[in-house]
Design an enzyme around this catalytic site. Structure first.
Site, short mmCIF file in Angstrom:
data_model
loop_
_atom_site.label_atom_id
_atom_site.label_comp_id
_atom_site.label_asym_id
_atom_site.label_seq_id
_atom_site.Cartn_x
_atom_site.Cartn_y
_atom_site.Cartn_z
N ASP A 3 0.85 -1.21 0.00
CA ASP A 3 0.00 0.00 0.00
C ASP A 3 0.88 1.25 0.00
O ASP A 3 1.83 1.35 0.78
CB ASP A 3 -0.89 -0.01 1.24
CG ASP A 3 -1.66 -1.32 1.34
OD1 ASP A 3 -2.81 -1.35 0.92
OD2 ASP A 3 -1.05 -2.31 1.80
N ASP A 38 -19.22 3.54 16.42
CA ASP A 38 -18.66 4.88 16.22
C ASP A 38 -19.65 5.73 15.42
O ASP A 38 -20.86 5.58 15.58
CB ASP A 38 -17.31 4.69 15.47
CG ASP A 38 -16.32 5.80 15.78
OD1 ASP A 38 -16.53 6.92 15.30
OD2 ASP A 38 -15.34 5.54 16.50
N ASP A 61 -10.91 1.51 -0.09
CA ASP A 61 -9.97 0.76 0.75
C ASP A 61 -10.67 0.06 1.92
O ASP A 61 -10.01 -0.51 2.78
CB ASP A 61 -8.88 1.70 1.28
CG ASP A 61 -7.48 1.13 1.13
OD1 ASP A 61 -7.33 0.02 0.57
OD2 ASP A 61 -6.52 1.79 1.59
N ASP A 67 -27.41 1.36 11.92
CA ASP A 67 -27.33 2.77 12.29
C ASP A 67 -28.34 3.03 13.40
O ASP A 67 -29.55 3.08 13.15
CB ASP A 67 -27.64 3.61 11.04
CG ASP A 67 -27.66 5.11 11.31
OD1 ASP A 67 -27.69 5.52 12.49
OD2 ASP A 67 -27.67 5.87 10.33
N ASP A 112 -31.59 2.85 10.73
CA ASP A 112 -31.66 2.23 9.42
C ASP A 112 -30.47 1.29 9.24
O ASP A 112 -29.61 1.21 10.11
CB ASP A 112 -31.72 3.30 8.31
CG ASP A 112 -30.47 4.17 8.26
OD1 ASP A 112 -29.35 3.62 8.24
OD2 ASP A 112 -30.61 5.41 8.25
N HIS A 156 -15.23 10.09 11.63
CA HIS A 156 -14.41 9.51 12.69
C HIS A 156 -14.34 7.99 12.58
O HIS A 156 -13.26 7.40 12.55
CB HIS A 156 -15.00 9.93 14.04
CG HIS A 156 -14.19 9.57 15.23
ND1 HIS A 156 -14.42 8.43 15.96
CD2 HIS A 156 -13.15 10.20 15.83
CE1 HIS A 156 -13.56 8.38 16.98
NE2 HIS A 156 -12.78 9.44 16.92
N ASN A 189 -3.19 -4.17 -1.36
CA ASN A 189 -4.02 -4.04 -2.56
C ASN A 189 -3.56 -2.86 -3.42
O ASN A 189 -4.34 -2.35 -4.22
CB ASN A 189 -5.51 -3.88 -2.18
CG ASN A 189 -5.80 -2.62 -1.38
OD1 ASN A 189 -4.88 -2.02 -0.82
ND2 ASN A 189 -7.05 -2.20 -1.33
N ILE A 220 -3.87 2.83 2.31
CA ILE A 220 -3.19 2.44 3.54
C ILE A 220 -3.25 0.93 3.77
O ILE A 220 -4.01 0.22 3.13
CB ILE A 220 -3.83 3.13 4.77
CG1 ILE A 220 -5.31 2.72 4.91
CG2 ILE A 220 -3.69 4.65 4.67
CD1 ILE A 220 -5.88 2.97 6.30
N ASN A 242 -9.01 11.87 26.08
CA ASN A 242 -8.01 12.86 25.65
C ASN A 242 -7.91 14.06 26.58
O ASN A 242 -7.42 15.10 26.19
CB ASN A 242 -8.35 13.34 24.23
CG ASN A 242 -8.34 12.20 23.23
OD1 ASN A 242 -7.70 11.16 23.45
ND2 ASN A 242 -9.04 12.38 22.14
N ALA A 264 -14.32 2.97 28.94
CA ALA A 264 -12.95 2.54 29.22
C ALA A 264 -12.74 2.19 30.69
O ALA A 264 -11.93 1.31 31.02
CB ALA A 264 -11.94 3.61 28.80
N ASP A 293 -4.80 0.22 30.25
CA ASP A 293 -4.28 -1.14 30.24
C ASP A 293 -3.07 -1.27 29.33
O ASP A 293 -2.10 -1.96 29.67
CB ASP A 293 -5.35 -2.13 29.77
CG ASP A 293 -6.46 -2.29 30.78
OD1 ASP A 293 -6.14 -2.50 31.96
OD2 ASP A 293 -7.63 -2.20 30.40
N SER A 299 -8.64 7.77 20.38
CA SER A 299 -9.51 7.12 19.39
C SER A 299 -8.72 6.39 18.32
O SER A 299 -9.19 5.38 17.79
CB SER A 299 -10.36 8.17 18.67
OG SER A 299 -11.51 8.49 19.39
CA LIG Z 1 -4.93 -0.51 1.13
CA LIG Z 2 -9.42 -2.37 31.94
CA LIG Z 3 -28.00 5.74 7.96
#
Ligand SMILES: [Ca+2]
Ligand SMILES: [Ca+2]
Ligand SMILES: [Ca+2]
Ligand SMILES: [Ca+2]
Length: 399
Positions: free
Chosen positions: A6, A41, A50, A60, A65, A74, A88, A92, A169, A189, A217, A240
């Site tokens: 890549d 997410d 990719d 969702d 949906d 994100h 490929n 990346i 963060n 977390a 951890d 993240s």
């Molecule tokens: Ca790739």
């Molecule tokens: Ca833990």
């Molecule tokens: Ca949707």
């Protein structure tokens, strides 16, 4: 070692993959397509060149949906780090070349959402065969009020899913919902049985924003991380971004050792991390920065629960955490002698309207008058049939 073709990897835009000894790990195994990583997410760009061939059906929960597309940008980044299409000749490389991605959208177009959707998303992922749950998100809660999310973690774990979450963060302080916080415990977390992930730099230092507390951890690369975004590629930073390095590695471990329990996967990760900072576990790096090669090569032998015990011994901080106005999460006791009429009468007595029942866990989302949430929680906690009542916390993408 094995090196993917890549262009971003070859162009040295993906320092994190070399840092965790990706090429030596890939020389052992590149990752089975039988392992599914749920990206819980903001959704995933479903036709990203990719990613598209790696994606399985998801959901969702924001728009209700079956098209969990990414309108925030994100989740697509997170997905690429863990498991972009690799070798490929395009874009990346991912940590697991083979793992498939289950997009589960729980964050909206602003990158925020409700704990109730996170819980429903975790349950969905575990019910639909995901063995790794990636949660690059978090919200504030006290541990006494985070039972609903802990129940969802335990539900997933009982279905043999590894739960991986960003520690947050606010390591150098930050403002959330207008309030200043320094290094707060983030959920999920900070739940038990979750792998909490901190962020490191290309020189194996702590990323300045990365939180440091007992939820840490392990750590993983989290600054200048190049990955997929809707329609292309870009850099992002955050715990993240560190989290899907660990999720991708968990998928590699499960490819080599398909019968590993979540505890064995954790042990392989923890015991074979490269120790940084003070000797042994520390609150900045956890057990250390993950090492993909060693985690695969030696495998897990013994259980390590020292960190969980350590986390449990801490007294919870009191936080005035942001939550959804006019909503509570209520769980009634799991007792077959309790009739639905008795439940209905509790709801009626407190004038509670049911908005949603999260099926497997039996957690009910109810509406209450705005401004009276804490009063209603206190009243519900007095009810003998109620196991717990808590606010519906807000959660954010941790970038
Ligand atoms: Ca790739
Ligand atoms: Ca833990
Ligand atoms: Ca949707
Ligand atoms: Ca250390």
């Amino acid at each position: 070692p094995l090196y993917p073709n890549d262009p971003a990897y070859e162009g040295e835009d993906q320092w994190g993959l070399n840092k965790i000894e990706g090429p030596k790990a890939w020389g052992i195994i590149t990752g089975s397509n039988q392992v599914i990583v749920a990206v819980i997410d903001s959704g995933v760009d479903l036709d990203h060149p990719d990613l598209q061939d790696k994606i399985v059906a998801g959901w969702d929960f924001v728009n209700n949906d079956d098209q969990p597309d990414d309108d925030f940008g994100h989740g697509t980044h997170v997905a690429g780090i863990a498991a972009a299409a690799t070798d490929n000749d395009l874009g990346i490389a991912g940590v697991s070349w083979g793992a498939r991605i289950m997009p589960v959208k729980v964050l909206n177009s602003s990158g925020s959402g409700y704990m109730s959707d996170v819980i429903a998303g975790m349950e969905y992922a575990a019910d639909h065969g995901a063995q790794v749950l990636n949660l690059s998100l978090g919200g504030l809660a006290t541990s006494s009020e985070a039972q609903a999310i802990q129940d969802a973690v335990d539900y997933a774990r009982n279905k043999s899913a590894v739960v991986v979450a960003a520690v947050g963060n606010c390591g150098s302080g930050c403002t959330i919902g207008g309030t200043y916080y320094y290094n707060p415990d983030m959920y999920p977390a900070s739940c038990q049985n979750v792998i909490g992930v901190a962020a490191t730099t290309s020189t194996d230092d702590r990323a300045s924003f990365s939180e440091h507390n007992t939820s840490v951890d392990v750590s993983a690369p989290g600054t200048s991380i190049y990955s997929t975004v809707p329609g292309g590629y870009n850099y992002k930073q955050g715990t993240s971004m560190a989290t899907p390095f660990v999720s991708g590695l968990a998928a590699l471990i499960l490819s080599k050792w398909p019968d590993y329990t979540p505890l064995q996967v954790e042990t392989a990760l923890f015991n074979n991390a490269d120790d940084l900072g003070d000797a042994g576990w520390d609150e900045y790096f956890g057990h250390g920065r993950i090492n993909a090669y060693l985690s695969l090569f030696y495998g897990a032998e013994a259980a390590s629960s020292s960190l969980e015990a350590q986390a449990a011994s801490q007294s919870p901080p009191t936080l005035d955490a942001p939550f959804a106005p006019g909503e509570l999460l209520v769980k009634f006791k799991d007792d077959p002698t309790i009739t639905s009429a008795e439940v209905a009468s509790v709801l009626e007595r407190h004038a509670l309207q049911v908005s949603e029942i999260i099926p497997g866990l039996g957690i009910t989302r109810v509406t209450v008058p705005v401004g009276r949430e804490q009063e209603m929680i206190a009243a519900l906690r007095q009810e003998p049939l109620v196991e717990y009542a808590e606010p519906n916390y807000l959660v954010w993408a941790l970038e």
